[in-house]
Structures are given as structure tokens and as C-alpha cells.
Design an enzyme around this catalytic site. Sequence first.
Site: not given
Ligand code: DAT
Ligand code: MG
Length: 166
Positions: A10, A50, A121, A124, A135
Site C-alpha cells: 500500500k 473494497y 497496515n 493487502h 481481485e
Molecule cells: P484485511 O485487509 O485484513 O483483509 P478487511 O478485508 O476486513 O481486512 O478490511 C480491509 C481494510 O479495511 C483493512 O486492511 C483496513 C480497513 N479496516 C478494516 N477494519 C477497519 C476498522 N475497524 N477501522 C479502520 N479500518 C479498517
Molecule cells: Mg480483506
Amino acid sequence: MTEQTLILIKPDGLKKSLTGNILSKLSELKFEIIGTKIVRVSESLARKHYKDLLDKPFFPDLLKYIRGEFHTRRVMALVYSGEDCIKSVRKLAGATNPEEADPVSIRGAYGRVTTYGVFENVIHCSSCPEDAKREIQLWFEPDELVDELYPVQTVAVQKPQKRVWA
Ligand code: DAT
Ligand code: MG
């Protein structure tokens, strides 16, 4: 089972010069890179990527973050292929919230939560085979991958134009 996963380094990872460190950690898993490129992420691509998080309160900031509005407007996209690579890469990536991630994971080592609550973070990675397929097809065209992963079709294009160096 041999499977594939989409990995994105990212914009914070690129801005902080973490590309080499992240690729080094990934290379220890001994998977194959079958495609890679640097992408300027359009709003449309970010929304499609997303799409399941559209109604989350953090969605607007998530779009800004992945499009590089907080760091630099680029993302490095890679497709890795190998035995059970989805699970292995997710383990190495660590928990979604970098503050909860194992400190030796990529997100634990390099991520942070901003004072505004954005999960920076760093990477991805796809979470299951269905997501990985969706994806990979979203981020890459068939000819950008060195392996034939999915069925393709040939379509006629009219008078294609491309940019060349002036
Ligand atoms: P991941 O990236 O671990 O698959 P995800 O698909 O649930 O997690 O969410 C996609 C992204 O959205 C994640 O990398 C960071 C953001 N995100 C998820 N939950 C969040 C939260 N509670 N607060 C802020 N950002 C969040
Ligand atoms: Mg995810």
C-alpha cells in the site's frame, strides 16, 4: 493445493521505503511471483476492490488511503502462486489492525493506526480463493501474468492507440 493470492504493497509501504523489506519477508515463503506492477489507483478500482466495505464508517478514509492521498499515489501489486499461499501470506501479513498484529508480522512490524483511526497496515492480501480470483482479475489483465490462471476470450479492438515516447 496450488493457489494464487493478490498482494498490494500500500502507499504507506512505498512512501516509507519498505518495499524491499516486505518482499524479503515474502520471499522466505518460497512462492512464485507471477505478475507485478506499480499502479495509480483510480476511484473506480478502489471502490471495486473494497466493494464489501462500502457501508463501513471508515470507507471514505479507506479509499483515500489506498489511493495514496495520505502518502504517495501508487501501490505495488503482485500475484503470488504456490501451495496454500493464501493462508501463509495472511499469517505473515498479520492481523488487520496493526496494533493487534503479531510484532514479527509485516503489519505488526511496519503498520500503525493513525490518530484519526485509519489502519495503515502496509499490505493487502486476499483472504480466500474466491476473493483472490476476483481481485487478481480486477488488478491484472491476462497478458500481465506469466501463468494462465483462468479462461480467457479474445475480443476485437478497433484501431487501438497507445502512448509512445515523444
Ligand atoms: P484485511 O485487509 O485484513 O483483509 P478487511 O478485508 O476486513 O481486512 O478490511 C480491509 C481494510 O479495511 C483493512 O486492511 C483496513 C480497513 N479496516 C478494516 N477494519 C477497519 C476498522 N475497524 N477501522 C479502520 N479500518 C479498517
Ligand atoms: Mg480483506
